[in-house]
Design a protein around this motif. Structure first.
Motif, mmCIF file in Angstrom:
data_model
loop_
_atom_site.group_PDB
_atom_site.id
_atom_site.type_symbol
_atom_site.label_atom_id
_atom_site.label_comp_id
_atom_site.label_asym_id
_atom_site.label_seq_id
_atom_site.Cartn_x
_atom_site.Cartn_y
_atom_site.Cartn_z
ATOM 1 N N ARG A 33 0.852 -1.191 0.000
ATOM 2 C CA ARG A 33 0.000 0.000 0.000
ATOM 3 C C ARG A 33 0.885 1.236 0.000
ATOM 4 N NH1 ARG A 33 -4.312 1.500 4.589
ATOM 5 N NH2 ARG A 33 -4.763 3.574 3.849
ATOM 6 N N ILE A 34 0.438 2.252 -0.681
ATOM 7 C CA ILE A 34 1.181 3.515 -0.762
ATOM 8 C C ILE A 34 0.631 4.489 0.272
ATOM 9 C CG2 ILE A 34 1.613 5.530 -2.212
ATOM 10 C CD1 ILE A 34 1.839 3.661 -4.568
ATOM 11 N N GLN A 35 1.536 5.185 0.935
ATOM 12 C CA GLN A 35 1.181 6.201 1.917
ATOM 13 C C GLN A 35 1.720 7.544 1.443
ATOM 14 O OE1 GLN A 35 3.409 5.970 5.520
ATOM 15 N NE2 GLN A 35 2.120 7.422 6.606
ATOM 16 N N ILE A 36 0.861 8.529 1.391
ATOM 17 C CA ILE A 36 1.282 9.890 1.072
ATOM 18 C C ILE A 36 1.873 10.489 2.343
ATOM 19 C CG2 ILE A 36 0.551 12.159 0.230
ATOM 20 C CD1 ILE A 36 0.144 9.911 -1.809
ATOM 21 N N TYR A 37 3.081 10.991 2.234
ATOM 22 C CA TYR A 37 3.796 11.504 3.403
ATOM 23 C C TYR A 37 3.730 13.020 3.452
ATOM 24 C CZ TYR A 37 7.587 12.355 6.694
ATOM 25 O OH TYR A 37 8.318 12.770 7.769
ATOM 26 N N ASP A 38 3.404 13.552 4.631
ATOM 27 C CA ASP A 38 3.396 14.994 4.846
ATOM 28 C C ASP A 38 4.218 15.277 6.092
ATOM 29 O OD1 ASP A 38 2.941 17.686 5.034
ATOM 30 O OD2 ASP A 38 0.757 17.540 5.025
ATOM 31 N N SER A 39 5.352 15.940 5.941
ATOM 32 C CA SER A 39 6.275 16.168 7.049
ATOM 33 C C SER A 39 5.722 17.130 8.100
ATOM 34 C CB SER A 39 7.611 16.692 6.521
ATOM 35 O OG SER A 39 7.408 17.910 5.834
ATOM 36 N N GLN A 40 4.643 17.812 7.816
ATOM 37 C CA GLN A 40 4.052 18.729 8.793
ATOM 38 C C GLN A 40 3.241 17.987 9.854
ATOM 39 O OE1 GLN A 40 1.787 21.652 6.720
ATOM 40 N NE2 GLN A 40 3.569 22.564 5.730
ATOM 41 N N TYR A 41 2.833 16.769 9.572
ATOM 42 C CA TYR A 41 1.981 16.004 10.488
ATOM 43 C C TYR A 41 2.666 14.703 10.873
ATOM 44 C CZ TYR A 41 -1.367 19.306 8.611
ATOM 45 O OH TYR A 41 -2.000 20.454 8.215
ATOM 46 N N VAL A 42 3.796 14.797 11.555
ATOM 47 C CA VAL A 42 4.612 13.632 11.864
ATOM 48 C C VAL A 42 3.871 12.652 12.770
ATOM 49 C CG1 VAL A 42 6.761 12.854 12.918
ATOM 50 C CG2 VAL A 42 6.732 14.905 11.514
ATOM 51 N N LEU A 43 3.169 13.134 13.788
ATOM 52 C CA LEU A 43 2.445 12.233 14.690
ATOM 53 C C LEU A 43 1.330 11.492 13.958
ATOM 54 C CD1 LEU A 43 2.250 14.357 17.954
ATOM 55 C CD2 LEU A 43 3.742 12.423 17.452
ATOM 56 N N GLY A 44 0.617 12.188 13.131
ATOM 57 C CA GLY A 44 -0.439 11.551 12.345
ATOM 58 C C GLY A 44 0.123 10.540 11.365
ATOM 59 N N VAL A 45 1.282 10.830 10.818
ATOM 60 C CA VAL A 45 1.928 9.942 9.862
ATOM 61 C C VAL A 45 2.332 8.640 10.544
ATOM 62 C CG1 VAL A 45 3.989 9.638 8.435
ATOM 63 C CG2 VAL A 45 2.671 11.734 8.277
ATOM 64 N N SER A 46 2.876 8.723 11.751
ATOM 65 C CA SER A 46 3.287 7.491 12.449
ATOM 66 C C SER A 46 2.081 6.644 12.810
ATOM 67 C CB SER A 46 4.112 7.829 13.688
ATOM 68 O OG SER A 46 3.333 8.525 14.633
ATOM 69 N N GLU A 47 0.980 7.262 13.195
ATOM 70 C CA GLU A 47 -0.234 6.508 13.480
ATOM 71 C C GLU A 47 -0.774 5.861 12.210
ATOM 72 O OE1 GLU A 47 -3.182 4.630 15.362
ATOM 73 O OE2 GLU A 47 -1.527 5.679 16.328
ATOM 74 N N GLU A 48 -0.709 6.594 11.100
ATOM 75 C CA GLU A 48 -1.148 6.045 9.825
ATOM 76 C C GLU A 48 -0.275 4.862 9.413
ATOM 77 O OE1 GLU A 48 -2.220 7.517 5.281
ATOM 78 O OE2 GLU A 48 -0.949 8.779 6.549
ATOM 79 N N GLU A 49 1.025 4.940 9.659
ATOM 80 C CA GLU A 49 1.924 3.826 9.355
ATOM 81 C C GLU A 49 1.537 2.580 10.148
ATOM 82 O OE1 GLU A 49 6.113 4.437 9.706
ATOM 83 O OE2 GLU A 49 6.064 6.202 8.417
ATOM 84 N N ARG A 50 1.236 2.762 11.423
ATOM 85 C CA ARG A 50 0.827 1.636 12.269
ATOM 86 C C ARG A 50 -0.472 1.008 11.747
ATOM 87 N NH1 ARG A 50 2.590 3.446 16.557
ATOM 88 N NH2 ARG A 50 1.039 5.043 16.983
ATOM 89 N N GLU A 71 -3.325 -3.334 8.683
ATOM 90 C CA GLU A 71 -4.187 -3.689 7.556
ATOM 91 C C GLU A 71 -3.471 -4.614 6.582
ATOM 92 O OE1 GLU A 71 -5.401 0.072 5.963
ATOM 93 O OE2 GLU A 71 -6.909 0.399 7.526
ATOM 94 N N LEU A 72 -2.188 -4.360 6.341
ATOM 95 C CA LEU A 72 -1.422 -5.225 5.440
ATOM 96 C C LEU A 72 -1.262 -6.628 6.027
ATOM 97 C CD1 LEU A 72 1.337 -2.836 4.059
ATOM 98 C CD2 LEU A 72 -0.633 -3.764 2.852
ATOM 99 N N ARG A 73 -1.032 -6.728 7.316
ATOM 100 C CA ARG A 73 -0.940 -8.042 7.960
ATOM 101 C C ARG A 73 -2.240 -8.809 7.806
ATOM 102 N NH1 ARG A 73 1.953 -5.659 13.335
ATOM 103 N NH2 ARG A 73 4.059 -5.532 12.462
ATOM 104 N N ALA A 74 -3.364 -8.133 8.027
ATOM 105 C CA ALA A 74 -4.662 -8.793 7.868
ATOM 106 C C ALA A 74 -4.883 -9.219 6.415
ATOM 107 C CB ALA A 74 -5.781 -7.860 8.324
#
Length: 184
Positions: free
Chosen positions: A145-162, A167-170
């Motif tokens: 899966r592709i994730q769009i990265y935005d360096s202004q929202y680092v905390l949100g990005v790490s939660e999105e990565e998790r 989802e990928l494991r499932a």
């Protein structure tokens, strides 16, 4: 005035005939579907529960986090997990598991814009039935899966990565269950 009435009556009759013909053909089509075994997907569909009635023994577990998702996902897809191998039981061995992310796009000023997250699972599975040669499957399943990265929202990005990792494991477990379905 008389012409308007005649045209109105003609179009009314034509519309009524068209409607009756449509209902007639729809009835014929639906009767044909019901006689040929057409069934919509339901909760007991082979794609929803491909391991319905299959006992699975997990021979090796790679990572504790993934093992829990694997067990839960296989049970969700109809498998009965057992604690030892026996005739008729699918013996599943995870031979490789890799989870990673790569950069897939940069901005004009060389900042990371997209990550490609992926999980790849190598496995072998075997089911012996009677005295004949056991059925075997050795394959690899992959989800990404592709994730769009935005360096202004680092905390949100790490939660999105998790969330993406979970989802990928499932998804990998779902694909694994579909592959194991051939051993029924």
């Amino acid at each position: 005035m008389l012409i308007n009435r005649l045209l109105f009556r003609f179009f009314s009759v034509a519309f009524t005939l068209l409607l009756l013909l449509s209902v007639f053909f729809l009835t014929i089509i639906l009767q044909g579907c019901s006689g040929s075994g057409f069934k919509p997907r339901g909760a007991d569909s082979v794609t929803q529960v491909p391991l319905q009635g299959v006992s699975v023994f997990i021979n090796s577990e790679q990572r504790p986090q993934f093992a829990a998702i694997l067990r839960k996902g296989l049970e969700k897809r109809g498998a009965t997990l057992v604690t030892e191998a026996a005739p008729g039981v699918v013996v599943l061995e995870i031979t490789g598991l890799s989870e990673d992310k790569t950069v897939s796009a940069y901005s004009a000023i060389r900042q990371v814009r997209e990550f490609n997250h992926y999980i790849e699972l190598d496995f072998t599975a075997e089911r012996s039935v009677g005295t004949g040669k056991p059925k075997q499957v050795a394959a690899k399943v992959r989800a990404e899966r592709i994730q769009i990265y935005d360096s202004q929202y680092v905390l949100g990005v790490s939660e999105e990565e998790r969330t993406i990792r979970n989802e990928l494991r499932a998804e990998v477990v779902r694909l694994l269950a579909l592959r194991l379905g051939v051993l029924r």
